[in-house]
Design a protein around this motif. Structure first.
Motif, mmCIF file in Angstrom:
data_model
loop_
_atom_site.group_PDB
_atom_site.id
_atom_site.type_symbol
_atom_site.label_atom_id
_atom_site.label_comp_id
_atom_site.label_asym_id
_atom_site.label_seq_id
_atom_site.Cartn_x
_atom_site.Cartn_y
_atom_site.Cartn_z
ATOM 1 N N ASP A 5 0.899 -1.118 -0.003
ATOM 2 C CA ASP A 5 -0.023 -0.063 -0.016
ATOM 3 C C ASP A 5 0.794 1.449 -0.025
ATOM 4 O O ASP A 5 2.157 1.284 0.531
ATOM 5 C CB ASP A 5 -0.927 0.144 1.210
ATOM 6 C CG ASP A 5 -2.299 0.844 0.900
ATOM 7 O OD1 ASP A 5 -2.116 1.320 -0.080
ATOM 8 O OD2 ASP A 5 -3.237 0.559 1.826
ATOM 9 N N ARG A 21 1.610 3.706 4.474
ATOM 10 C CA ARG A 21 1.950 2.550 5.443
ATOM 11 C C ARG A 21 2.820 2.794 6.535
ATOM 12 O O ARG A 21 3.288 2.111 7.369
ATOM 13 C CB ARG A 21 2.260 1.364 4.508
ATOM 14 C CG ARG A 21 3.774 1.757 3.714
ATOM 15 C CD ARG A 21 4.379 0.393 3.165
ATOM 16 N NE ARG A 21 5.597 0.866 2.219
ATOM 17 C CZ ARG A 21 5.840 1.311 1.168
ATOM 18 N NH1 ARG A 21 4.847 1.372 0.346
ATOM 19 N NH2 ARG A 21 6.964 1.370 0.922
ATOM 20 N N TYR A 36 -1.964 3.101 7.422
ATOM 21 C CA TYR A 36 -2.490 3.748 6.288
ATOM 22 C C TYR A 36 -2.065 5.282 6.103
ATOM 23 O O TYR A 36 -2.498 5.921 5.229
ATOM 24 C CB TYR A 36 -3.840 3.857 6.275
ATOM 25 C CG TYR A 36 -4.654 4.422 7.467
ATOM 26 C CD1 TYR A 36 -4.882 6.125 7.388
ATOM 27 C CD2 TYR A 36 -4.789 3.846 8.674
ATOM 28 C CE1 TYR A 36 -5.421 6.640 8.449
ATOM 29 C CE2 TYR A 36 -5.553 4.599 9.806
ATOM 30 C CZ TYR A 36 -5.627 5.881 9.556
ATOM 31 O OH TYR A 36 -6.159 6.483 10.623
ATOM 32 N N ARG A 76 -7.558 -4.894 -4.368
ATOM 33 C CA ARG A 76 -7.919 -4.295 -3.108
ATOM 34 C C ARG A 76 -9.541 -4.162 -3.494
ATOM 35 O O ARG A 76 -10.181 -3.991 -4.264
ATOM 36 C CB ARG A 76 -7.601 -3.054 -2.607
ATOM 37 C CG ARG A 76 -6.207 -3.133 -2.151
ATOM 38 C CD ARG A 76 -5.742 -2.013 -1.428
ATOM 39 N NE ARG A 76 -4.505 -2.000 -0.734
ATOM 40 C CZ ARG A 76 -4.209 -2.358 0.522
ATOM 41 N NH1 ARG A 76 -5.213 -2.808 1.120
ATOM 42 N NH2 ARG A 76 -3.027 -2.562 0.932
ATOM 43 N N ARG A 88 -12.548 0.951 -1.087
ATOM 44 C CA ARG A 88 -12.183 1.259 0.210
ATOM 45 C C ARG A 88 -13.198 2.208 0.748
ATOM 46 O O ARG A 88 -14.005 3.073 -0.005
ATOM 47 C CB ARG A 88 -11.119 2.130 0.307
ATOM 48 C CG ARG A 88 -9.720 1.252 -0.324
ATOM 49 C CD ARG A 88 -8.376 1.908 0.160
ATOM 50 N NE ARG A 88 -7.380 1.499 -0.784
ATOM 51 C CZ ARG A 88 -6.086 1.459 -0.478
ATOM 52 N NH1 ARG A 88 -5.778 1.950 0.740
ATOM 53 N NH2 ARG A 88 -5.068 0.961 -1.105
ATOM 54 N N TYR A 96 -2.969 -0.837 -5.388
ATOM 55 C CA TYR A 96 -1.548 -0.826 -5.348
ATOM 56 C C TYR A 96 -0.685 -1.427 -6.533
ATOM 57 O O TYR A 96 -0.774 -2.624 -6.668
ATOM 58 C CB TYR A 96 -0.819 -1.239 -3.974
ATOM 59 C CG TYR A 96 0.542 -1.077 -3.656
ATOM 60 C CD1 TYR A 96 1.052 0.034 -3.374
ATOM 61 C CD2 TYR A 96 1.609 -2.032 -4.219
ATOM 62 C CE1 TYR A 96 2.321 0.205 -3.113
ATOM 63 C CE2 TYR A 96 2.789 -1.678 -4.092
ATOM 64 C CZ TYR A 96 3.268 -0.836 -3.465
ATOM 65 O OH TYR A 96 4.542 -0.516 -3.327
#
Length: 564
Positions: free
Chosen positions: A59, A62, A67, A288, A291, A422
């Motif tokens: 990611d 990080r 995050y 992913r 989000r 990512y």
């Protein structure tokens, strides 16, 4: 820590793996099984092997709270209020930090899983199962190469472990040399590629790669892309002080292999590179789920302006980065771009009082700036506007936010979600790697222009001017990489391999000061506050220090990097 990582006989089966269906590893979280039971069952073996994917770096944000904080915020690309970055900005790498101290044990934990699988894979009764053990082996070899690549680019030569160790073994081992580590990675990649070229299974074939439920697993293209990136590191000034053109030629050949596969292509729309399920440009990505916006999340608590409903917008592009986007000219207001130039070039047409007009289209894809239309309103970066406050750390420190990592669906009151993938490898990097390596090996020939211009043309930019010198072409390629890969976890590593720390990391970081003047605005460039500037970059910073906990308990065997 090293001893704990590499020894032990009970194996943990964990949930989750990049690129697999949600139910691929359905087993109770934290189930611990004896080794002999795991490797007596093909399903348990593959589930255990998949645990290695959890240790990949996967990611952009990080470096704090899992995050927040990007490597771009260590460079001229961005800054922002991220507490864990301050020691790195000050050159104090010996303070525990996720990027510097935690990467080392994390990579070796992944290596430990890989080595355990490789040591036991031939004991598994595979006959009659749906799994192809050779493809399991190939994945483990690729992942080990990836883990060692993450180590070599940070620490140089490291301890090479090609098997699991028993609890009674003395594992206070010396570091291997940089060249030995490089050769080890290259061998793993070759062995993985040899398998991936010929083996098949129910969900993989060399022609079509993995099925949709297994995106994120290595392919022939991913192996070649990692090799190309490794050889670019090896050919660059950090490890090629003499500028040996033979190293650059080898790096160029590695990228050319990918081009010659005729398997990948540039995605037509640069604006959505991170936000699509599949793309002809993707060589390998971390898949992913879309989000969420709210709470402690990457978009809400790190990227977004509070004026759009974010808790805090801490990823702030610098004016230094914004100035890298060329000024462009068109024959008509809506016509194609016919020429471009760096903004400081004579005749570029850049207007400091209208700084966001007529710029490289990638600027509008990557940056949120004053007075742009966004989410049905105009962005307000002046004091008292919706998106900026003096002395309030939750707002941008530079008068910019990062559009590339902030899809427009994330806004106040919204419940929409979006992909922010990512990207490990994409085709534009292959083209620019090839252009850079060919320029360093042979000068700015036809193929150099051809490949960099392909990347520029995708964004609507004209080709580079003819007749550039090798040095001028190097400058243009480096600028192209900064713009094309903005906020994609590449800038920091480029600066390290180019050995341009003093020039790019230590430069004064700047912001845009926006003042409301009557019905209009005035613009002036100002330094970012002192708290977000960096100290003078030192030679020792090109390689991270080995964590002191590892050095101190190694009985003098594990030698620290120079200067630390």
């Amino acid at each position: 820590m090293f001893k704990k990582i590499f020894t032990g006989c009970l194996l943990m089966i964990l949930l989750g793996q990049a690129g697999c269906k949600k139910d691929f590893l359905q087993l109770d979280l934290g189930t611990t099984l004896p080794e002999e039971k795991v490797f007596a069952d093909p399903l348990l073996t593959t589930r255990f092997a998949d645990n290695a994917y959890n240790f990949m770096i996967d990611d952009y944000g990080r470096l704090q709270d899992t995050y927040k904080g990007t490597t771009g915020q260590l460079t001229d690309e961005a800054t922002g209020v991220v507490i864990s970055l301050a020691p790195i900005w000050a050159g104090n790498y010996l303070v525990a930090n996720t990027e510097i101290a935690s990467t080392y044990p994390r990579m070796y934990q992944g290596i430990r899983i890989v080595n355990t699988v490789l040591a036991n894979i031939d004991k598994v009764p595979w006959s009659g199962s749906m799994f192809n053990p050779k493809l399991v082996r190939a994945q483990m070899l690729f992942l080990r190469a990836m883990f060692y690549f993450e180590l070599i680019k940070r620490y140089g030569g490291v301890i090479i472990a090609d098997r699991p160790f028993t609890p009674t073994e003395d594992i206070d081992l010396p570091r291997s040399s940089y060249q030995q580590t490089l050769d080890f990675i290259l061998k793993d990649l070759k062995d993985a590629e040899d398998i991936l070229k010929v083996e098949s299974s129910l969900n993989y074939s060399p022609a079509t790669d993995w099925d949709a439920g297994n995106f994120g697993r290595p392919t022939v293209g991913a192996v070649k892309a990692l090799r190309a990136r490794l050889l670019m590191l090896d050919a660059s000034p950090l490890h090629n002080a003499s500028g040996d053109p033979a190293k650059w030629a080898i790096a160029a050949a590695a990228s050319k292999e990918i081009i010659d596969m005729s398997k990948y292509a540039l995605q037509p729309d640069y604006n959505t590179l991170l936000n699509v399920d599949t793309s002809p440009e993707y060589i390998m990505i971390k898949v992913r789920a879309p989000r969420q916006m709210g709470g402690s999340s990457f978009p809400n608590d790190f990227v977004m302006s509070p004026g759009s409903g974010g808790a805090q917008g801490l990823l702030n592009p610098t004016q230094n980065h914004v100035d890298l986007y060329e000024a462009v000219k068109r024959n008509t207001s809506t016509g194609p771009i016919v020429s471009s130039a760096p903004i400081n070039a004579a005749g570029s047409g850049y207007d400091p009082q209208n700084p966001y007009a007529n710029r490289d289209p990638r600027f509008y894809a990557n940056i949120i700036y004053h007075n742009m239309s966004w989410q049905g309103r105009q962005i307000q970066m002046y004091e008292g506007g919706s998106d900026f406050r003096i002395g309030t750390n939750t707002f941008t420190r530079t008068r910019y936010y990062c559009k590339k990592l902030w899809p427009e669906v994330y806004r106040a009151g919204a419940t929409a979600r979006s992909l922010i993938n990512y990207i490990y490898f994409r085709y534009a990097e292959v083209l620019l790697n090839y252009a850079e390596a060919m320029n360093e090996a042979n000068g700015p020939g036809v193929e150099v222009y051809q490949n960099i211009n392909l990347v520029r043309a995708r964004a609507g930019m004209p080709g580079l001017p003819a007749g550039l010198s090798k040095n001028d072409m190097r400058t243009r390629i480096q600028n192209e990489r900064a713009v094309e890969f903005a906020f994609e976890d590449i800038r920091w590593w480029d600066i390290m391999r180019w050995k341009k720390g003093p020039e790019l990391v230590s430069q004064t970081l700047t912001a845009m000061n926006v003042l409301r003047v009557g019905n209009g605005f005035s613009y002036s460039i100002v330094p970012v506050e002192a708290a977000y500037q960096r100290t003078a970059f030192q030679e020792r910073q090109y390689l991270y220090p080995i964590p002191l906990t590892e050095v101190n308990k190694s009985k003098g065997i594990l030698i620290q990097n120079p200067g630390w």
